[in-house]
Design an enzyme around this catalytic site. Structure first.
Site, PDB file in Angstrom:
ATOM      1  NE  ARG A  90      -2.351   0.725   3.642  1.00  0.00           N
ATOM      2  CZ  ARG A  90      -3.194   0.628   4.722  1.00  0.00           C
ATOM      3  NH1 ARG A  90      -4.472   0.273   4.434  1.00  0.00           N
ATOM      4  NH2 ARG A  90      -2.947   0.453   5.981  1.00  0.00           N
ATOM      5  CB  CYS A 110      -8.808  -9.841  15.016  1.00  0.00           C
ATOM      6  SG  CYS A 110      -7.718  -9.997  13.464  1.00  0.00           S
ATOM      7  CG  ASP A 309      -5.399   1.387   8.534  1.00  0.00           C
ATOM      8  OD1 ASP A 309      -5.721   1.678   7.203  1.00  0.00           O
ATOM      9  OD2 ASP A 309      -4.566   0.551   8.735  1.00  0.00           O
ATOM     10  CE  LYS A 316      -1.502   0.896  10.288  1.00  0.00           C
ATOM     11  NZ  LYS A 316      -1.134   0.341   8.987  1.00  0.00           N
TER      12      LYS A 316
HETATM   13  C1  LIG Z   1      -0.269  -0.652   8.776  1.00  0.00           C
HETATM   14  C2  LIG Z   1       0.541  -0.940   7.516  1.00  0.00           C
HETATM   15  C3  LIG Z   1       1.741  -1.026   7.245  1.00  0.00           C
HETATM   16  C4  LIG Z   1       2.651  -0.429   8.214  1.00  0.00           C
HETATM   17  O1  LIG Z   1       2.279   0.935   8.588  1.00  0.00           O
HETATM   18  P1  LIG Z   1       3.442   1.621   9.358  1.00  0.00           P
HETATM   19  O2  LIG Z   1       2.876   2.935   9.619  1.00  0.00           O
HETATM   20  O3  LIG Z   1       4.691   1.589   8.580  1.00  0.00           O
HETATM   21  O4  LIG Z   1       3.440   1.076  10.726  1.00  0.00           O
HETATM   22  C5  LIG Z   1       2.024  -1.269   5.903  1.00  0.00           C
HETATM   23  N1  LIG Z   1       1.538  -1.642   5.096  1.00  0.00           N
HETATM   24  C6  LIG Z   1       0.042  -1.769   5.385  1.00  0.00           C
HETATM   25  C7  LIG Z   1      -0.652  -2.216   3.992  1.00  0.00           C
HETATM   26  C8  LIG Z   1      -0.430  -1.770   6.417  1.00  0.00           C
HETATM   27  O5  LIG Z   1      -1.672  -1.719   6.655  1.00  0.00           O
HETATM   28  S1  SF4 Z   2      -5.130  -8.980  16.550  1.00  0.00           S
HETATM   29 FE1  SF4 Z   2      -3.338 -10.158  15.687  1.00  0.00          FE
HETATM   30  S2  SF4 Z   2      -3.115 -11.732  17.389  1.00  0.00           S
HETATM   31 FE2  SF4 Z   2      -5.264 -11.102  17.582  1.00  0.00          FE
HETATM   32  S3  SF4 Z   2      -6.441 -12.364  16.153  1.00  0.00           S
HETATM   33 FE3  SF4 Z   2      -5.834 -10.626  14.891  1.00  0.00          FE
HETATM   34  S4  SF4 Z   2      -3.863 -11.116  13.777  1.00  0.00           S
HETATM   35 FE4  SF4 Z   2      -4.179 -12.544  15.659  1.00  0.00          FE
END
Ligand SMILES: *Cc1c(COP(=O)(O)O)cnc(C)c1O
Ligand code: SF4
Length: 343
Positions: A90, A110, A309, A316
């Protein structure tokens, strides 16, 4: 830690974590969304407290079957940015590699609850080859983030294979691993597992997902110390959850516990619009008020960024609170001061 992981409402009832009469009722929840509670997590739950902050995170509830109109199966839009199976690209400089769909515990909130579970399997050899080929063919990829599921449930041998192959790609400088294992099953964080991650060429970060200070038991802290002592840096991520950590006191204790464990607080995630999770979400305004409260009380080392997000795969973004307005800045107590100063 004795005993085995509890994987059904009947097993949770037998262990005294839910009332025996509720096991049947929760069967349909467990059929839809995977259940797993490790002995280490079970030991933290007070079954007499129906609002126990650890229990709320892992024990299935009937409320999970109430899906809101705004909720979606793929809340952060992974599918919109998946060039090959298991890869999410992304942002230009980093990719996610979803190496497995399994986790040690299944969190009721989750964001990937529609895809995680013990039956989801791990990346096949062909998928892994295709993913490695994609990363190798894209020199702008500076960081590879192992996620899932929980990548640390892979065997040390499989994990070492993934890490070694990434280490051979010259432009990949950072390997990041998102995990809940040090909290969910501290004893499973063995020296062999840590050695599998370590690479002479790449800088390795482990991002620990933990949401309540009680999760940072002495055993969990010792597991993190083993990781860090091996030369791996650690950051934290926490999901803001109603009834779990939506108080300034709990967030303060949690962030201090991270820093005391040599883990730099990184993200406080606004809870994603995952199906059947409305009962665990706060509002953005509540999250901003909490951030304002901890800004005034906690060392800068303890401050995470509060992020949303944006649904649909738009990424994000930090969501405040903001301390600036035209001609002024607010201090943590909410007093406005002219900026630049006028006198
Ligand atoms: C959360 C996420 C990341 C990591 O994002 P950071 O802001 O660098 O922690 C990278 N790629 C995707 C698709 C994500 O959802
Ligand atoms: S939040 Fe992370 S550890 Fe918890 S069920 Fe989802 S992927 Fe697994």
């Amino acid at each position: 830690m004795t005993g085995s992981t509890l994987r059904s409402p009947a097993a949770l009832a037998a262990a005294g974590l839910i009332a025996p009469g509720r096991a049947d009722l929760l069967g349909s929840v467990a059929d839809r969304y995977a259940v797993a509670v490790t002995p280490a997590i079970a030991a933290l739950i007070n079954p007499a407290d129906l609002a126990d902050p650890i229990g709320l995170q892992v024990l299935p509830q009937v409320a999970e079957l109430a899906i809101q109109l705004t909720e979606r199966a793929d809340p952060i839009g992974d599918d919109a940015h998946s060039p090959v199976a298991g890869v999410v690209h992304r942002y230009p400089d980093r990719v996610l590699l979803k190496v497995t769909h399994a986790c040690a515990i299944y969190c009721r909130f989750c964001f990937r609850r529609e895809t995680v579970g013990p039956g989801g399997g791990t990346m096949s050899a062909e998928e892994l080859d295709a993913a490695m080929g994609y990363v190798a063919a894209h020199p702008e990829i500076w960081e590879v983030i192992l996620t899932g599921g929980d990548p640390l449930v892979l065997s040390p041998r499989r994990l070492a294979n993934v890490a070694d192959r990434l280490a051979r790609i010259e432009h990949v400088k950072i390997l990041r691993v998102h995990t809940r294992l040090p909290v969910a099953d501290p004893d499973a964080v063995t020296d062999e597992l840590i050695a599998a991650l370590k690479s002479a060429r790449q800088t390795v970060y482990v991002a620990l997902h933990a949401n309540h200070p009680r999760e940072l038991t002495p055993a969990a802290r010792a597991a993190c110390a083993r990781i860090i002592d091996a030369g791996v840096a650690m950051v934290s991520q926490t999901v803001l959850l109603k009834g779990v950590n939506d108080s300034a006191e709990v967030l303060e204790t949690l962030m201090r516990a991270f820093v005391e464990t040599r883990i730099k607080p990184y993200y406080l995630h606004h809870a994603d619009l995952a199906p059947g999770t409305a009962h665990l979400r706060t509002t953005l305004e509540e999250g901003q008020a909490l951030m304002r409260a901890i800004r005034g009380r906690l060392s800068g080392l303890c401050q995470p960024a509060y992020v949303l997000d944006i649904p649909g795969g738009h990424g994000k973004v930090p969501v405040g609170p903001t301390y600036l307005e035209e001609g002024g800045a607010f201090d943590p107590q909410g007093m406005r001061h002219a900026y630049p100063p006028v006198d």
